[in-house]
Design a protein around this motif. Structure first.
Motif, PDB file in Angstrom:
ATOM      1  N   ILE A  82     -35.179  12.488 -46.755  1.00 42.00           N
ATOM      2  CA  ILE A  82     -34.397  13.658 -47.140  1.00 42.00           C
ATOM      3  C   ILE A  82     -34.085  14.422 -45.861  1.00 42.00           C
ATOM      4  CG2 ILE A  82     -34.419  15.841 -48.402  1.00 42.00           C
ATOM      5  CD1 ILE A  82     -36.359  14.568 -50.363  1.00 42.00           C
ATOM      6  N   PRO A  83     -32.812  14.716 -45.581  1.00 41.24           N
ATOM      7  CA  PRO A  83     -32.464  15.394 -44.324  1.00 41.24           C
ATOM      8  C   PRO A  83     -33.299  16.643 -44.083  1.00 41.24           C
ATOM      9  CG  PRO A  83     -30.477  14.677 -45.444  1.00 41.24           C
ATOM     10  CD  PRO A  83     -31.605  14.404 -46.389  1.00 41.24           C
ATOM     11  N   ALA A  84     -33.769  16.794 -42.846  1.00 43.86           N
ATOM     12  CA  ALA A  84     -34.615  17.937 -42.490  1.00 43.86           C
ATOM     13  C   ALA A  84     -33.925  19.257 -42.780  1.00 43.86           C
ATOM     14  CB  ALA A  84     -34.981  17.862 -41.004  1.00 43.86           C
ATOM     15  N   VAL A  85     -32.597  19.263 -42.688  1.00 46.42           N
ATOM     16  CA  VAL A  85     -31.855  20.498 -42.918  1.00 46.42           C
ATOM     17  C   VAL A  85     -32.013  20.972 -44.359  1.00 46.42           C
ATOM     18  CG1 VAL A  85     -29.716  19.339 -43.547  1.00 46.42           C
ATOM     19  CG2 VAL A  85     -29.628  21.613 -42.550  1.00 46.42           C
ATOM     20  N   LEU A  86     -32.354  20.070 -45.273  1.00 44.26           N
ATOM     21  CA  LEU A  86     -32.566  20.440 -46.667  1.00 44.26           C
ATOM     22  C   LEU A  86     -34.023  20.776 -46.959  1.00 44.26           C
ATOM     23  CD1 LEU A  86     -30.376  17.708 -48.417  1.00 44.26           C
ATOM     24  CD2 LEU A  86     -29.724  20.018 -47.724  1.00 44.26           C
ATOM     25  N   ARG A  87     -34.906  20.481 -46.009  1.00 43.61           N
ATOM     26  CA  ARG A  87     -36.333  20.753 -46.202  1.00 43.61           C
ATOM     27  C   ARG A  87     -36.833  21.876 -45.303  1.00 43.61           C
ATOM     28  NH1 ARG A  87     -38.900  16.920 -43.947  1.00 43.61           N
ATOM     29  NH2 ARG A  87     -37.191  15.625 -43.191  1.00 43.61           N
ATOM     30  N   GLU A  88     -36.280  21.977 -44.103  1.00 48.69           N
ATOM     31  CA  GLU A  88     -36.706  22.987 -43.140  1.00 48.69           C
ATOM     32  C   GLU A  88     -35.611  24.047 -43.049  1.00 48.69           C
ATOM     33  OE1 GLU A  88     -37.891  21.236 -39.475  1.00 48.69           O
ATOM     34  OE2 GLU A  88     -38.862  19.541 -40.460  1.00 48.69           O
ATOM     35  N   ASP A  89     -35.798  25.104 -43.850  1.00 46.14           N
ATOM     36  CA  ASP A  89     -34.737  26.073 -44.057  1.00 46.14           C
ATOM     37  C   ASP A  89     -34.260  26.742 -42.779  1.00 46.14           C
ATOM     38  OD1 ASP A  89     -37.088  26.470 -46.335  1.00 46.14           O
ATOM     39  OD2 ASP A  89     -35.104  26.051 -47.136  1.00 46.14           O
ATOM     40  N   PHE A  90     -35.179  26.970 -41.857  1.00 44.02           N
ATOM     41  CA  PHE A  90     -34.794  27.701 -40.652  1.00 44.02           C
ATOM     42  C   PHE A  90     -34.332  26.780 -39.536  1.00 44.02           C
ATOM     43  CE2 PHE A  90     -35.329  32.211 -41.141  1.00 44.02           C
ATOM     44  CZ  PHE A  90     -35.973  32.292 -42.370  1.00 44.02           C
ATOM     45  N   TYR A  91     -33.916  25.596 -39.892  1.00 43.43           N
ATOM     46  CA  TYR A  91     -33.253  24.705 -38.929  1.00 43.43           C
ATOM     47  C   TYR A  91     -31.760  25.034 -38.920  1.00 43.43           C
ATOM     48  CZ  TYR A  91     -32.588  20.481 -36.154  1.00 43.43           C
ATOM     49  OH  TYR A  91     -32.292  19.604 -35.137  1.00 43.43           O
ATOM     50  N   MET A 146     -30.434  27.462 -40.629  1.00 47.00           N
ATOM     51  CA  MET A 146     -30.270  28.910 -40.613  1.00 47.00           C
ATOM     52  C   MET A 146     -30.309  29.457 -39.188  1.00 47.00           C
ATOM     53  SD  MET A 146     -32.271  31.705 -42.954  1.00 47.00           S
ATOM     54  CE  MET A 146     -31.876  30.741 -44.404  1.00 47.00           C
ATOM     55  N   ALA A 147     -31.195  28.906 -38.364  1.00 42.44           N
ATOM     56  CA  ALA A 147     -31.254  29.324 -36.966  1.00 42.44           C
ATOM     57  C   ALA A 147     -29.928  29.024 -36.275  1.00 42.44           C
ATOM     58  CB  ALA A 147     -32.397  28.609 -36.249  1.00 42.44           C
ATOM     59  N   ALA A 148     -29.378  27.837 -36.566  1.00 48.24           N
ATOM     60  CA  ALA A 148     -28.078  27.477 -35.978  1.00 48.24           C
ATOM     61  C   ALA A 148     -26.991  28.419 -36.465  1.00 48.24           C
ATOM     62  CB  ALA A 148     -27.734  26.035 -36.338  1.00 48.24           C
ATOM     63  N   ALA A 149     -27.030  28.771 -37.749  1.00 49.50           N
ATOM     64  CA  ALA A 149     -26.002  29.648 -38.315  1.00 49.50           C
ATOM     65  C   ALA A 149     -26.044  31.035 -37.665  1.00 49.50           C
ATOM     66  CB  ALA A 149     -26.189  29.765 -39.824  1.00 49.50           C
ATOM     67  N   ILE A 150     -27.246  31.542 -37.425  1.00 50.40           N
ATOM     68  CA  ILE A 150     -27.385  32.859 -36.787  1.00 50.40           C
ATOM     69  C   ILE A 150     -26.737  32.845 -35.398  1.00 50.40           C
ATOM     70  CG2 ILE A 150     -29.044  34.497 -35.811  1.00 50.40           C
ATOM     71  CD1 ILE A 150     -30.949  33.699 -38.103  1.00 50.40           C
ATOM     72  N   GLY A 151     -27.042  31.813 -34.620  1.00 49.67           N
ATOM     73  CA  GLY A 151     -26.466  31.711 -33.286  1.00 49.67           C
ATOM     74  C   GLY A 151     -24.961  31.537 -33.308  1.00 49.67           C
ATOM     75  N   ALA A 152     -24.461  30.742 -34.281  1.00 53.81           N
ATOM     76  CA  ALA A 152     -23.017  30.529 -34.384  1.00 53.81           C
ATOM     77  C   ALA A 152     -22.296  31.834 -34.689  1.00 53.81           C
ATOM     78  CB  ALA A 152     -22.727  29.490 -35.468  1.00 53.81           C
ATOM     79  N   VAL A 153     -22.877  32.648 -35.564  1.00 52.32           N
ATOM     80  CA  VAL A 153     -22.268  33.943 -35.899  1.00 52.32           C
ATOM     81  C   VAL A 153     -22.239  34.855 -34.673  1.00 52.32           C
ATOM     82  CG1 VAL A 153     -22.599  36.064 -37.229  1.00 52.32           C
ATOM     83  CG2 VAL A 153     -22.826  33.843 -38.351  1.00 52.32           C
TER      84      VAL A 153
END
Length: 210
Positions: A148-157, A159-166
């Motif tokens: 199962i992709p880590a992005v679906l299990r490790e929420d702040f993976y 999300m951390a990228a999204a914060i930086g992108a914003v």
């Protein structure tokens, strides 16, 4: 240019190549864990390293670096072969790999977001491009290794990228005052720190009760 003069473009290239090597090692390590052969280890390692960037380039209608710059696939190939031959020693460096993975996530997300903006994408679209650039290779790695992709299990993976992108996409409006490299390095630092803090304290989003 004097040898001692700071060249941020060269520094970014080196950082991108290091990030490529780290993501390749991550993919190759997953393939070794699944007991794949040499070819399988190399394929997953290279796809993990370059998959996010290739997805980004497809979205912005640019030629993928995989096909235009030999340095990136070469670094990914060498890193994958290194893991194949020396994985017993690398298995004892899990903490180091997590730190380097966080750095790679931060770097690729910021670069991807900036490229989205350079190609005229709206803020939200540039953020999507940046996040996919950061997490795309990991998704390919997990799918090919039947996880199962880590992005679906490790929420702040993701999300951390999204914060930086914003930070990059919104901050670009004031880039003339902030400075291009100050903005980029700030976003990289935020992603990196958020990801490491999330790992340390096991941050998770709510999950359904069973």
């Amino acid at each position: 240019m004097e040898p001692s003069e700071f060249d941020p473009t060269s520094l970014m290239l080196v950082a991108e190549l290091v990030g490529t090597a780290v993501f390749a090692a991550s993919g190759a390590s997953a393939a070794v864990g699944k007991r794949l052969d040499l070819f399988g280890v190399v394929v997953i390692g290279v796809l993990c390293a370059l998959g996010g960037g290739a997805l980004r380039d497809v979205l912005i209608d640019a030629k993928p670096l995989l096909l235009t710059d030999w340095r990136y696939p070469l670094v990914a190939l060498v890193a994958s072969l290194f893991v194949f031959w020396f994985h017993p020693a690398l298995s004892r460096m899990r903490t180091t790999m997590l730190v380097l993975d966080a750095a790679g996530l931060a770097l690729f997300t910021v670069v991807g977001t900036q490229k989205g903006l350079d190609f005229g994408f709206a803020v939200y679209a540039a953020c999507i491009v940046g996040v996919l650039s950061g997490i795309g290779g990991g998704i390919l790695r997990d799918v090919l290794s039947q996880e199962i992709p880590a992005v679906l299990r490790e929420d702040f993976y993701a999300m951390a990228a999204a914060i930086g992108a914003v930070i990059v996409a919104v901050g670009a409006r004031w880039e003339s005052m902030i400075g291009h490299w100050t903005l980029a390095l700030t976003a990289i630092a935020v992603i990196f720190v958020v990801r490491l803090v999330a790992i340390k304290y096991r941050w998770e989003a709510p999950k359904p009760k069973i």
